[in-house]
Design an enzyme around this catalytic site. Structure first.
Site, mmCIF file in Angstrom:
data_model
loop_
_atom_site.group_PDB
_atom_site.id
_atom_site.type_symbol
_atom_site.label_atom_id
_atom_site.label_comp_id
_atom_site.label_asym_id
_atom_site.label_seq_id
_atom_site.Cartn_x
_atom_site.Cartn_y
_atom_site.Cartn_z
ATOM 1 N N ASP A 534 3.565 -8.785 -3.067
ATOM 2 C CA ASP A 534 4.720 -8.524 -4.338
ATOM 3 C C ASP A 534 3.579 -8.441 -5.269
ATOM 4 O O ASP A 534 2.523 -8.584 -5.300
ATOM 5 C CB ASP A 534 5.010 -10.018 -4.458
ATOM 6 C CG ASP A 534 6.426 -10.359 -5.877
ATOM 7 O OD1 ASP A 534 6.486 -9.242 -6.168
ATOM 8 O OD2 ASP A 534 7.293 -10.783 -5.123
ATOM 9 N N GLU A 537 0.883 -4.354 -8.481
ATOM 10 C CA GLU A 537 0.672 -3.398 -9.445
ATOM 11 C C GLU A 537 -0.944 -3.032 -9.863
ATOM 12 O O GLU A 537 -1.265 -2.082 -10.417
ATOM 13 C CB GLU A 537 1.692 -3.295 -10.780
ATOM 14 C CG GLU A 537 2.765 -3.166 -10.730
ATOM 15 C CD GLU A 537 3.650 -4.355 -10.070
ATOM 16 O OE1 GLU A 537 4.699 -4.290 -9.496
ATOM 17 O OE2 GLU A 537 2.986 -5.449 -9.878
ATOM 18 N N ASP A 611 11.388 -6.024 -9.693
ATOM 19 C CA ASP A 611 12.618 -6.901 -10.293
ATOM 20 C C ASP A 611 13.746 -7.030 -10.894
ATOM 21 O O ASP A 611 13.291 -6.478 -12.497
ATOM 22 C CB ASP A 611 11.974 -7.815 -10.451
ATOM 23 C CG ASP A 611 10.903 -8.833 -10.334
ATOM 24 O OD1 ASP A 611 11.278 -8.748 -9.000
ATOM 25 O OD2 ASP A 611 9.700 -9.426 -10.447
#
Length: 930
Positions: A534, A537, A611
């Site tokens: 998760d 980035e 998300d």
């Protein structure tokens, strides 16, 4: 004196620099018959820094010819002619017939503009190309603005939660450009977006000087609204939250900007709007945007409207922030004019050399194969990964997770994987990778029970994030492997009282080794099967400005974050892949990560779309996002089925009957679509996402979801064969229509239909309460309705039935669809009996692929394929000689053949009497079909 040098693999051209931004050298390298590398530098020597994306561009020798033609230097390969101006450095690519494919446009902005990054000198880079008027452009990763064809738009290649960057663009003319740069990049129309203030603005009263901005408080506050003239709307980042009017509280508030806008240009203006909460935009009283996005995670929207120079156009924005912190900004681009209409560009923030690869092919499959030739093959995913994944944010205890798996098995709903999301650790131990024993008293026992008793795999969330002061933090910190800006700024996250944290530097080889060692010792040794990466980035501080985000990962092991911003995800997942393969070479790696970059496919990684919001509108945006991701060369992608975050009507107290039915319908439609994405996975916040928590057994939502789940498992021989194609033929599973029907110009902009493999035309329903949908049946083929076998010709738009329980699915004429047995999990039993649905009208072929399912022996040739062909003229089906072998291979099987013809439709029904039966032991067998 000639100003070029012929090299062993290309040509080096020395140019006369007219300005400091001009290149001094241009180099062309012949990588293969279809791939040419182009490099340029403004200095005497090319930077020798190795590419992070491209792993090996020197595979094999390619025959090519070189000649000088006046002031033009010409390179010829079997498939391409490439010309470079000896004095200008301009490069033009032609096919063998002499048709221009792509031409550099070196007039305009400087190619190289010096920038200083801390103590490092680098360059801003820009390269423009002339393109043809009819071309369409795709790829570039996953962007959620709803666009399929990027022609005329700007695409912002900045890693962000729900934006995944892959700097590889493909054209409908069957070529691609891999832009080998790791920094933030723009593609397409790369002019800077203009703030609202660059337009002439008038209030509601038509007086100049700004729009009428009204900040209405929550009605319970009993306060009069703040009304003022404003010329700009920019609440895009955390740093902008201080810019709201003094004393204004967003919670329960409503903001409007009203009046008139006037441009100094005529034509289609393009607007860009990052937003969260509820937002609506009108131009000339036409509603152009109406969307909701969770307050804490804005999403980008783009739209366009025609404006007349010197004319006032009515304009209104209405924003309900739907939270105490929310984000909104608005900007625009004037119309492109003249030559710019047929120009595209790449523009990057930082790099030491210009470096791109031109990749050509007869079709887009060949272009994607060229991309993987450069950046690495995508593995065959473990067979269990192609089954159904159940997830939730989050299972809070060991018992809760086990109870869910038990319920699936009790109800006989197929399931292969259960997912443990974050916060399985103690509240203050993020990054420890250790279970909180009060909630997970026996994680080893839990994993053993999942494997041995319930036959399920488990994936677990492991962020590259560490709380300050925990043991793992100290170990990484001692070796200088952590980004320290967030520690120095004492930035707290949102858990409990808030904890200070940072991420490790994945660009550092030692950092990658230590991260793998940590998750290996704490988790992999227990039997964890898959990794959920998760926030890769990296999302060190959500919604911070781009400049602050770069500061938070500065400096990296390789240099300034500006130069390497987009590549973190690649390096992070590289460490896990190489770590696991080094630790256990027999176990296929599976990683699910929230970002992507060029080359990620070589690391056993898939991407999910982040998300996202639980709305029909967001469901619609997922389809082109996934299709463009596939066209970027990365084959494995998925969404949170049902969307991640929900509106208040779904999770604040008991749902109204109306909201509950809407929720069930949304999930039903999303599950239908998700069945035909490469990875089939449900995830989201409360309400719980398991089918038995969505609706009772007698509800059509439950029945539809279970129907498609079982259909996915019946299709396992087809789906697993597609994963074999991904590795062995550089195949693509989720296929935009332009891949298979590019000659049909009607498909260039179709964003919500696609092929799943070579045979299935998937048409998701993404509008609430729809019972039919318009769709296009591509030309030069006939199409069978999968459910009833009825036939119609292509090349037309139709309105297809789409009752609640079913999504329109069609099979291409000339297809062979293999269906396997009813399964509870992918490896439950071998497909001893396969039902072959043969869709006549044209010749057909399909190759059934099998291997050892979970290891890498296929890389050493341990796999088998069975070619199956149908000849329309003779109505003969041939199951060909099996090629190859592997341990545990099924030696004998039965093929039951169902023959569907244009004049004789047959329903999809697995107890249907077959038209022929073939007993197969590996030798070729043929049957005539009637």
């Amino acid at each position: 004196m000639k100003n070029y040098q012929k090299l062993e693999d290309g040509v080096l051209v020395k140019l006369e620099k007219e300005t400091s931004g001009d290149p001094q050298y241009v180099k062309l390298r012949v990588v293969s018959d279809k791939i040419i590398q182009v490099m340029a530098t403004p200095v005497e020597k090319f930077s020798e820094e190795p590419s992070l994306m491209v792993v090996d561009n020197k595979k094999g020798k390619t025959d090519w010819e070189f000649r000088e033609n006046g002031k033009t230097l010409v390179l010829n390969t079997k498939d391409l002619r490439v010309e470079v101006g000896a004095t200008t450095g301009d490069v033009t690519f032609y096919d063998k017939s002499g048709k221009v494919l792509l031409q550099e446009n070196n007039k305009g902005n400087q190619d190289f503009a010096p920038v200083t990054l801390g103590n490092t000198q680098s360059y801003r880079l820009q390269k423009a190309f002339n393109v043809t008027p009819e071309e369409a452009f795709y790829g570039l990763g996953q962007h959620q603005t709803g666009l399929m064809n990027y022609r005329g738009w700007q695409v912002d290649l900045t890693q962000y939660n729900s934006v995944a960057v892959v700097p590889f663009m493909v054209s409908s003319k069957n070529y691609g450009i891999l832009w080998d740069n790791n920094s933030i990049t723009k593609f397409g129309d790369v002019r800077p977006y203009q703030p609202l203030s660059k337009l002439k603005l008038y209030g509601k009263d038509q007086q100049p000087g700004g729009l009428t901005a009204t900040y209405a408080f929550d009605p319970k506050a009993g306060k009069a609204p703040i009304v003022r003239k404003e010329t700009n709307i920019n609440y895009e980042f955390l740093e902008n939250q201080k810019d709201f009017p003094q004393g204004y509280k967003l919670e329960g508030g409503l903001m409007t900007w009203e009046g008139f806008i006037e441009s100094d240009a005529t034509g289609e203006h393009r607007f860009e709007m990052p937003s969260s909460g509820y937002v609506k935009v009108w131009v000339d009283n036409k509603l152009l945007l109406d969307r909701w996005r969770e307050a804490w995670n804005p999403g980008m929207s783009v739209f366009k409207a025609p404006l007349q120079k010197g004319q006032k156009h009515a304009f209104k924005i209405e924003w309900n922030p739907d939270g105490g912190v929310s984000y909104l900004a608005f900007r625009y681009l004037t119309p492109q004019t003249g030559q710019d209409l047929n120009k595209i560009a790449f523009s990057s923030e930082a790099g030491d050399r210009m470096d791109y690869y031109f990749v050509y092919g007869k079709n887009l499959d060949e272009v994607i194969a060229g991309y993987r030739h450069l950046t690495g093959a995508a593995q065959v995913m473990p067979k269990w990964a192609m089954g159904f994944w159940q997830s939730r944010e989050r299972y809070k205890t060991q018992q809760e997770l086990l109870d869910v798996v038990k319920e699936f098995r009790k109800r006989k709903i197929p399931l292969d994987n259960i997912v443990q999301d974050w916060s399985y650790w103690k509240e203050d131990q993020w990054g420890s990778q250790e279970f909180d024993e009060t909630r997970f008293p026996d994680p080893q026992g839990m994993i053993n029970e999942l494997h041995n008793q319930h036959k399920t795999q488990i994936m677990i969330s492991t962020w590259p994030k560490f709380y300050e002061g925990i043991e793992a933090y100290k170990q990484f910190d001692q070796k200088g492997l952590l980004y320290k800006t967030s520690i120095n700024e004492q930035i707290r996250d949102w858990i409990g009282k808030g904890y200070v944290s940072t991420f490790y530097d994945a660009f550092n080889p030692e950092g990658r080794r230590m991260f793998w060692n940590l998750i290996n010792e704490k988790l992999y040794k227990m039997g964890i099967d898959a990794w959920w990466q998760d926030a890769s980035e990296p999302d060190i501080l959500s919604n911070s400005s781009i400049e602050h985000r770069k500061a938070l990962m500065n400096p990296t092991y390789l240099g300034p974050a500006d130069k390497y911003f987009n590549a973190y995800v690649l390096q992070h997942n590289k460490g896990i892949y190489e770590g696991q393969r080094g630790t256990n070479p027999n176990d296929r790696v599976f990683i699910l990560t929230r970002s992507a970059f060029g080359g990620l496919q070589r690391y056993g990684a898939a991407t999910w779309s982040g998300d996202i919001a639980s709305t029909f509108e967001e469901l619609g945006r997922q389809i082109p996002a996934g299709l463009n991701f596939s066209l970027s060369g990365l084959p494995y992608w998925t969404t949170d089925i049902g969307g991640f975050f929900v509106e208040n009507k779904y999770d604040r107290g008991p749902m109204t009957p109306e909201a509950q039915e809407e929720w069930r319908e949304l999930n039903t439609r999303w599950y239908q679509y998700g069945t035909f994405t490469p990875l089939y996975r449900s995830h989201g916040q409360y309400p719980f996402r398991e089918v038995f928590n969505i609706a009772p057994e007698d509800h059509k939502a439950y029945q539809s979801i279970v129907y498609y789940n079982k259909l996915r498992y019946r299709l396992m021989p087809y789906i697993y064969s597609l994963t074999g194609q991904v590795y062995h033929q550089h195949g693509t599973i989720m296929r935009p229509l332009v891949m298979d029907f590019g000659a049909d110009k009607n498909v260039l902009n179709i964003s919500d239909q696609f092929m799943f493999g070579p045979s299935l035309l998937v048409n998701p329903v993404h509008e609430a309460k729809a019972t039919s949908r318009k769709l296009y049946l591509p030309a030069n083929s006939g199409w069978y309705n999968l459910y009833d076998g009825s036939y119609q010709k292509g090349g037309k738009q139709i309105t297809a039935a789409a009752p609640y329980e079913r999504m329109p699915l069609f099979v291409k004429e000339g297809s062979i669809l293999p269906f396997g047995p009813d399964l509870q999990y992918a490896l439950e039993k071998p497909a001893e009996t396969i039902t072959l649905y043969v869709y006549g009208g044209k010749d057909a072929s399909f190759t059934l692929y099998e291997d050892e399912n979970t290891n890498y022996n296929y890389e050493q040739g341990k796999f088998a394929s069975i070619p199956i062909t149908y000849n329309e003229a003779s109505k003969t089906l041939t199951v060909g000689k099996r090629q190859g072998e592997f341990n545990g291979m099924l030696q004998n099987r039965t093929f039951n053949v169902v023959f569907v013809q244009p004049t004789k439709g047959k329903p999809l029904q697995f107890d249907l009497k077959p038209d022929a039966t073939i007993t197969y032991s590996g030798a070729a067998k043929s049957v005539k079909l009637k």
